[in-house]
Design an enzyme around this catalytic site. Structure first.
Site, PDB file in Angstrom:
ATOM      1  N   ARG A 102       0.842  -1.191   0.000  1.00 52.51           N
ATOM      2  CA  ARG A 102       0.000   0.000   0.000  1.00 52.51           C
ATOM      3  C   ARG A 102       0.880   1.244   0.000  1.00 52.51           C
ATOM      4  NH1 ARG A 102      -3.890  -2.398  -1.845  1.00 52.51           N
ATOM      5  NH2 ARG A 102      -5.237  -0.622  -1.372  1.00 52.51           N
ATOM      6  N   HIS A 143       1.261   0.012 -10.089  1.00 49.51           N
ATOM      7  CA  HIS A 143       0.401  -0.847  -9.265  1.00 49.51           C
ATOM      8  C   HIS A 143       0.003  -2.125 -10.028  1.00 49.51           C
ATOM      9  CE1 HIS A 143      -2.162  -0.383  -5.420  1.00 49.51           C
ATOM     10  NE2 HIS A 143      -1.982  -1.663  -5.670  1.00 49.51           N
TER      11      HIS A 143
END
Length: 316
Positions: free
Chosen positions: A223, A280
């Site tokens: 994250r 990502h």
């Protein structure tokens, strides 16, 4: 059972899920509002607050991913509705490959060779044995435990950290503040696989980075909120190649997640020569295994069977 699906590829999820649940009525968030209000269950990824509030008698939510921070922080999330998230679902092996690449990138000096190439410089670096390259993995959930095992199988000593005590074969497990300090002080590569919670936000800040050995590297497929990006840049030191390769405590970082995504074009992270940035992509969700988990969760919800749900207070 009526299931509303919402994601970027909702039609694909709807069609595949309908085959696994032939007795269910499965439709997407593009259905009329009247139909959306009838949904018993949501199978969603980053839904709007309005969509979350539409069903009149919602029985459960299945989060179509491992990270639930966006869902838990959504102001439209109804209270008391149980949430199930994907656990591994094939993502762990993909993330493990990403992590293994990142470790080898630094252990075998590919970062240094790339900079040497730009200078037309021919110089061989001594290879450090894997046994002398300890790796730290923060977060030992379903994905973190699998990644730690993959790295250990490659011959690297692995030190894992979690909030509560854990025992994993072949992994030196730590927990608590003292355990985190001990881990940070001995690893050459640090891997971040923690969830986004109030306790983990900016867990990698100036103080944590200062505890890493000189020349350590950072790999974040987890994250973006785990890292204080300003402190990271300070630890890397000046971005001028003319300053040499050893300025700053941190040797380099491979980053796949960021505080703001997409990463803004004017972010200084883009241009730092010791940062490697990916969009990502470390752990895309394989549809097949994920669908099996979603279908199983929905059947359990409908049958009233025990099922592992997200702890809203803990954040995962």
């Amino acid at each position: 059972m009526k299931v509303l699906v919402h994601s970027d590829d909702a039609e694909q999820w709807r069609d595949a899920l309908a085959k696994r649940l032939p007795d269910a009525e499965v439709f997407t968030s593009s259905a009329p509002a009247e139909k959306r209000r009838e949904a018993d269950y949501l199978a969603v990824w980053k839904p709007s607050a309005e969509l979350l509030g539409e069903p009149a008698r919602l029985k459960g939510i299945v989060n179509l991913g491992a990270g639930v921070d966006a869902l838990l922080n959504n102001p439209g999330l109804p209270a008391g509705v149980p949430i199930v998230k994907l656990r591994d679902a094939g993502m762990a092996e993909l993330i493990g490959d990403y992590v293994r690449y990142g470790i080898l990138h630094f252990q075998r000096d590919f970062d240094r060779y790339r900079r040497q190439q730009a200078r037309h410089e021919w110089h061989e670096h001594t290879v450090i044995d894997k046994s002398d390259w300890p790796v730290g993995v923060l977060g030992l959930g379903a994905i973190g435990a699998k990644v730690a095992a993959m790295v250990a199988a490659d011959g690297f000593p692995v030190h894992g950290w979690s909030r509560s005590p854990k025992q994993l074969e072949g992994i030196t497990c730590q927990h608590g503040e003292a355990g985190l300090d001990a881990l940070l002080g001995r690893v050459k590569s640090l891997v971040l696989l923690l969830p986004d919670t109030a306790e983990t936000r900016h867990i990698i800040d100036q103080a944590a980075l200062a505890k890493l050995p000189e020349g350590a590297s950072l790999i974040n497929p987890g994250r973006g909120s785990l890292i204080d990006e300003v402190d990271l840049l300070d630890a890397l030191g000046p971005d001028s190649e003319g300053q040499g390769e050893t300025e700053g405590r941190l040797r380099g970082a491979l980053l796949d997640a960021f505080t703001e995504e997409p990463l803004p074009a004017d972010s200084p992270l883009w241009s730092h020569p010791r940062l490697w940035i990916t969009p990502h992509m470390a752990g895309p969700t394989p549809l097949g295994e994920a669908l099996d988990q979603v279908a199983e969760a929905l059947r359990a919800f409908e049958a009233g069977e025990p099922i592992e749900t997200v702890d809203r207070d803990a954040g995962y």
